[in-house]
Scaffold this motif. Structure first.
Motif, PDB file in Angstrom:
ATOM      1  N   ARG A  20     -11.327   5.251   2.052  1.00  0.00           N
ATOM      2  CA  ARG A  20     -10.830   5.979   0.883  1.00  0.00           C
ATOM      3  C   ARG A  20     -10.330   7.372   1.243  1.00  0.00           C
ATOM      4  O   ARG A  20      -9.217   7.760   0.872  1.00  0.00           O
ATOM      5  CB  ARG A  20     -11.944   6.056  -0.171  1.00  0.00           C
ATOM      6  CG  ARG A  20     -11.498   6.544  -1.535  1.00  0.00           C
ATOM      7  CD  ARG A  20     -12.632   6.465  -2.549  1.00  0.00           C
ATOM      8  NE  ARG A  20     -13.733   7.350  -2.219  1.00  0.00           N
ATOM      9  CZ  ARG A  20     -14.915   6.946  -1.754  1.00  0.00           C
ATOM     10  NH1 ARG A  20     -15.136   5.657  -1.553  1.00  0.00           N
ATOM     11  NH2 ARG A  20     -15.870   7.807  -1.489  1.00  0.00           N
ATOM     12  N   ALA A  28     -12.010  -1.514   0.838  1.00  0.00           N
ATOM     13  CA  ALA A  28     -11.116  -0.352   0.879  1.00  0.00           C
ATOM     14  C   ALA A  28     -11.861   0.960   0.733  1.00  0.00           C
ATOM     15  O   ALA A  28     -11.344   2.016   1.126  1.00  0.00           O
ATOM     16  CB  ALA A  28     -10.052  -0.475  -0.218  1.00  0.00           C
ATOM     17  N   ASN A  75      -0.835   1.440  -6.037  1.00  0.00           N
ATOM     18  CA  ASN A  75      -2.273   1.613  -5.860  1.00  0.00           C
ATOM     19  C   ASN A  75      -3.007   0.276  -5.860  1.00  0.00           C
ATOM     20  O   ASN A  75      -4.242   0.250  -5.832  1.00  0.00           O
ATOM     21  CB  ASN A  75      -2.846   2.492  -6.983  1.00  0.00           C
ATOM     22  CG  ASN A  75      -2.515   3.957  -6.782  1.00  0.00           C
ATOM     23  OD1 ASN A  75      -2.427   4.438  -5.664  1.00  0.00           O
ATOM     24  ND2 ASN A  75      -2.315   4.668  -7.884  1.00  0.00           N
ATOM     25  N   TRP A  76      -2.252  -0.834  -5.868  1.00  0.00           N
ATOM     26  CA  TRP A  76      -2.869  -2.147  -5.996  1.00  0.00           C
ATOM     27  C   TRP A  76      -2.504  -3.076  -4.831  1.00  0.00           C
ATOM     28  O   TRP A  76      -2.167  -4.246  -5.045  1.00  0.00           O
ATOM     29  CB  TRP A  76      -2.459  -2.790  -7.324  1.00  0.00           C
ATOM     30  CG  TRP A  76      -3.041  -2.090  -8.507  1.00  0.00           C
ATOM     31  CD1 TRP A  76      -2.584  -0.942  -9.093  1.00  0.00           C
ATOM     32  CD2 TRP A  76      -4.198  -2.481  -9.235  1.00  0.00           C
ATOM     33  NE1 TRP A  76      -3.378  -0.602 -10.150  1.00  0.00           N
ATOM     34  CE2 TRP A  76      -4.382  -1.524 -10.266  1.00  0.00           C
ATOM     35  CE3 TRP A  76      -5.099  -3.551  -9.134  1.00  0.00           C
ATOM     36  CZ2 TRP A  76      -5.429  -1.601 -11.167  1.00  0.00           C
ATOM     37  CZ3 TRP A  76      -6.135  -3.629 -10.037  1.00  0.00           C
ATOM     38  CH2 TRP A  76      -6.302  -2.668 -11.048  1.00  0.00           C
ATOM     39  N   PRO A  77      -2.571  -2.613  -3.582  1.00  0.00           N
ATOM     40  CA  PRO A  77      -2.303  -3.548  -2.477  1.00  0.00           C
ATOM     41  C   PRO A  77      -3.328  -4.664  -2.414  1.00  0.00           C
ATOM     42  O   PRO A  77      -3.043  -5.748  -1.895  1.00  0.00           O
ATOM     43  CB  PRO A  77      -2.365  -2.655  -1.235  1.00  0.00           C
ATOM     44  CG  PRO A  77      -3.247  -1.508  -1.634  1.00  0.00           C
ATOM     45  CD  PRO A  77      -2.921  -1.263  -3.089  1.00  0.00           C
ATOM     46  N   GLN A  78      -4.524  -4.427  -2.956  1.00  0.00           N
ATOM     47  CA  GLN A  78      -5.550  -5.475  -2.963  1.00  0.00           C
ATOM     48  C   GLN A  78      -5.106  -6.666  -3.827  1.00  0.00           C
ATOM     49  O   GLN A  78      -5.522  -7.795  -3.584  1.00  0.00           O
ATOM     50  CB  GLN A  78      -6.880  -4.916  -3.473  1.00  0.00           C
ATOM     51  CG  GLN A  78      -7.634  -4.083  -2.455  1.00  0.00           C
ATOM     52  CD  GLN A  78      -6.952  -2.769  -2.117  1.00  0.00           C
ATOM     53  OE1 GLN A  78      -6.333  -2.135  -2.971  1.00  0.00           O
ATOM     54  NE2 GLN A  78      -7.068  -2.348  -0.864  1.00  0.00           N
ATOM     55  N   LYS A 107       0.815  -1.214   0.000  1.00  0.00           N
ATOM     56  CA  LYS A 107       0.000   0.000   0.000  1.00  0.00           C
ATOM     57  C   LYS A 107       0.851   1.268   0.000  1.00  0.00           C
ATOM     58  O   LYS A 107       0.356   2.348  -0.307  1.00  0.00           O
ATOM     59  CB  LYS A 107      -0.938  -0.006   1.201  1.00  0.00           C
ATOM     60  CG  LYS A 107      -0.272   0.145   2.550  1.00  0.00           C
ATOM     61  CD  LYS A 107      -1.270   0.073   3.706  1.00  0.00           C
ATOM     62  CE  LYS A 107      -1.793  -1.319   3.882  1.00  0.00           C
ATOM     63  NZ  LYS A 107      -2.675  -1.431   5.085  1.00  0.00           N
ATOM     64  N   ASP A 151     -12.077  -6.934  -1.775  1.00  0.00           N
ATOM     65  CA  ASP A 151     -11.239  -6.051  -0.962  1.00  0.00           C
ATOM     66  C   ASP A 151     -11.248  -4.618  -1.493  1.00  0.00           C
ATOM     67  O   ASP A 151     -10.984  -3.680  -0.747  1.00  0.00           O
ATOM     68  CB  ASP A 151      -9.803  -6.576  -0.887  1.00  0.00           C
ATOM     69  CG  ASP A 151      -9.063  -6.023   0.324  1.00  0.00           C
ATOM     70  OD1 ASP A 151      -9.615  -6.100   1.442  1.00  0.00           O
ATOM     71  OD2 ASP A 151      -7.941  -5.497   0.155  1.00  0.00           O
ATOM     72  N   THR A 152     -11.562  -4.444  -2.759  1.00  0.00           N
ATOM     73  CA  THR A 152     -11.778  -3.094  -3.271  1.00  0.00           C
ATOM     74  C   THR A 152     -13.022  -2.479  -2.619  1.00  0.00           C
ATOM     75  O   THR A 152     -13.023  -1.305  -2.238  1.00  0.00           O
ATOM     76  CB  THR A 152     -11.922  -3.114  -4.798  1.00  0.00           C
ATOM     77  OG1 THR A 152     -10.705  -3.589  -5.380  1.00  0.00           O
ATOM     78  CG2 THR A 152     -12.231  -1.718  -5.341  1.00  0.00           C
ATOM     79  N   SER A 172      -4.704   2.413  -2.884  1.00  0.00           N
ATOM     80  CA  SER A 172      -5.677   1.322  -2.881  1.00  0.00           C
ATOM     81  C   SER A 172      -6.391   1.312  -4.220  1.00  0.00           C
ATOM     82  O   SER A 172      -6.427   2.321  -4.937  1.00  0.00           O
ATOM     83  CB  SER A 172      -6.706   1.481  -1.751  1.00  0.00           C
ATOM     84  OG  SER A 172      -7.643   2.501  -2.054  1.00  0.00           O
ATOM     85  N   THR A 173      -6.965   0.167  -4.571  1.00  0.00           N
ATOM     86  CA  THR A 173      -7.764   0.111  -5.790  1.00  0.00           C
ATOM     87  C   THR A 173      -9.034   0.942  -5.647  1.00  0.00           C
ATOM     88  O   THR A 173      -9.592   1.397  -6.648  1.00  0.00           O
ATOM     89  CB  THR A 173      -8.136  -1.346  -6.120  1.00  0.00           C
ATOM     90  OG1 THR A 173      -8.630  -1.997  -4.936  1.00  0.00           O
ATOM     91  CG2 THR A 173      -6.941  -2.109  -6.644  1.00  0.00           C
ATOM     92  N   ASP A 229      -7.201   7.163   3.533  1.00  0.00           N
ATOM     93  CA  ASP A 229      -6.036   6.681   2.793  1.00  0.00           C
ATOM     94  C   ASP A 229      -5.439   7.792   1.949  1.00  0.00           C
ATOM     95  O   ASP A 229      -4.209   7.946   1.870  1.00  0.00           O
ATOM     96  CB  ASP A 229      -6.426   5.504   1.895  1.00  0.00           C
ATOM     97  CG  ASP A 229      -6.656   4.224   2.674  1.00  0.00           C
ATOM     98  OD1 ASP A 229      -6.320   4.193   3.875  1.00  0.00           O
ATOM     99  OD2 ASP A 229      -7.177   3.253   2.089  1.00  0.00           O
TER     100      ASP A 229
END
Length: 311
Positions: free
Chosen positions: A215, A211, A163-166, A159, A207-208, A225-226, A218
């Motif tokens: 938002r 998240a 932008n894609w920790p998911q 993260k 998970d998106t 995040s996505t 974050d």
């Protein structure tokens, strides 16, 4: 946990959070309560979501009911320990960030009710439980289990750099699928890869949704995040993810030689996923949490569909 540090409302830290410090957790000895919260034992949804791809694998590949139930029990215990271990690792990485996010500021490491050293000792105990479970499996599954530590340790870093920790969580939480196939058959073939891919897309989607609860926070603290990446375009992204999930699960059923009964049975999980897409409201954190939690029923419905195909 020093309950005086927070104001409580019906068992929750005041403000938007999913921490549940009452119920059975409140009946534990006071010294145990922060560890139960650190392990997220008050919220077993994470254990369900971690173990369900393994249940898919057993439903597809276990040689009989006895083996399937034994492996389900082992994976249930292992998932409880390793989900808790992942939460400890995540919270050690994120304790400074968590203090600045409404949903997470009540977590024990962020709140100071557990020290980093205490968390590391607890982590060692959880890993020991996981190791004992892993020792009951064949060598292929054991090595896969050891390899799973890599994405578990890297997820909290993701993260901070993407932008894609998911996607990293998707790799981690879907690991039970190939490991389950390996535990049942001693091999990792194309079926395991297809099932892993289905789990990956499922987790990337749900998970998106999850998240979107964080938002704004974050964005404020500068992590990716996505949910932030897709924003108002989340619905079509979610639809694409879930369409891929259904297609890959159908492919897995065909590859496993299931009977035609699994096809109509797959209508239920497909409908449950479609409902999430249709009813998503990214501006309603409480709804996002409910939709995320509804994925337990999705995963169980997939398991039942695969079992129907074994009849």
């Amino acid at each position: 946990m020093d309950m005086r540090r927070f104001r409580w409302n019906r068992g929750r830290v005041q403000g938007f959070t999913d921490i549940k410090a009452r119920g059975w957790v409140a009946r534990l000895p006071a010294s145990w309560q922060p560890y139960a919260l650190l392990a997220r034992l008050d919220r077993p949804i994470g254990v369900w979501l971690l173990v369900l791809p393994g249940f898919w694998a057993f439903a597809l590949a276990a040689r009989d009911w006895g083996q399937g139930l034994w492996l389900a029990l082992l994976f249930g215990v292992g998932a409880t320990a390793m989900r808790a271990a992942g939460c400890v690792v995540n919270d050690l990485w994120d304790r400074d960030i968590d203090r600045r996010v409404e949903r997470t500021r009540g977590r024990p490491l962020a709140a100071g009710t557990v020290t980093p050293f205490q968390a590391l000792v607890f982590l060692a105990g959880l890993c020991l439980v996981g190791l004992l479970v892993l020792g009951q499996l064949n060598w292929t599954a054991i090595w896969l289990g050891v390899a799973s530590l890599v994405p578990i340790l890297l997820y909290p870093l993701a993260k901070r750099v993407t932008n894609w920790p998911q996607a990293m969580l998707g790799l981690t939480f879907s690991w039970a699928a190939p490991e389950g196939i390996a535990a049942a058959t001693g091999e990792v073939g194309l079926l395991a890869v297809v099932l892993w891919a289905a789990g990956f897309l499922w987790i990337l989607g749900y998970d998106t949704i999850y998240a979107h609860q964080d938002r704004a926070d974050d964005a404020m603290v500068g992590i990716g995040s996505t949910a932030l990446h897709w924003g108002e375009r989340t619905r079509p992204f979610l639809a694409a993810c879930y369409a891929g999930v259904v297609a890959l699960l159908l492919a897995a059923g065909v590859m496993a030689g299931l009977s035609w009964l699994f096809l109509p049975a797959m209508l239920l999980p497909a409908a449950l996923l479609a409902r999430q897409v249709v009813t998503l409201d990214i501006h309603d954190p409480a709804r996002c949490l409910r939709l995320f939690q509804a994925n337990r029923e999705v995963g169980l419905a997939v398991t039942l569909a695969f079992l129907a195909g074994r009849l």
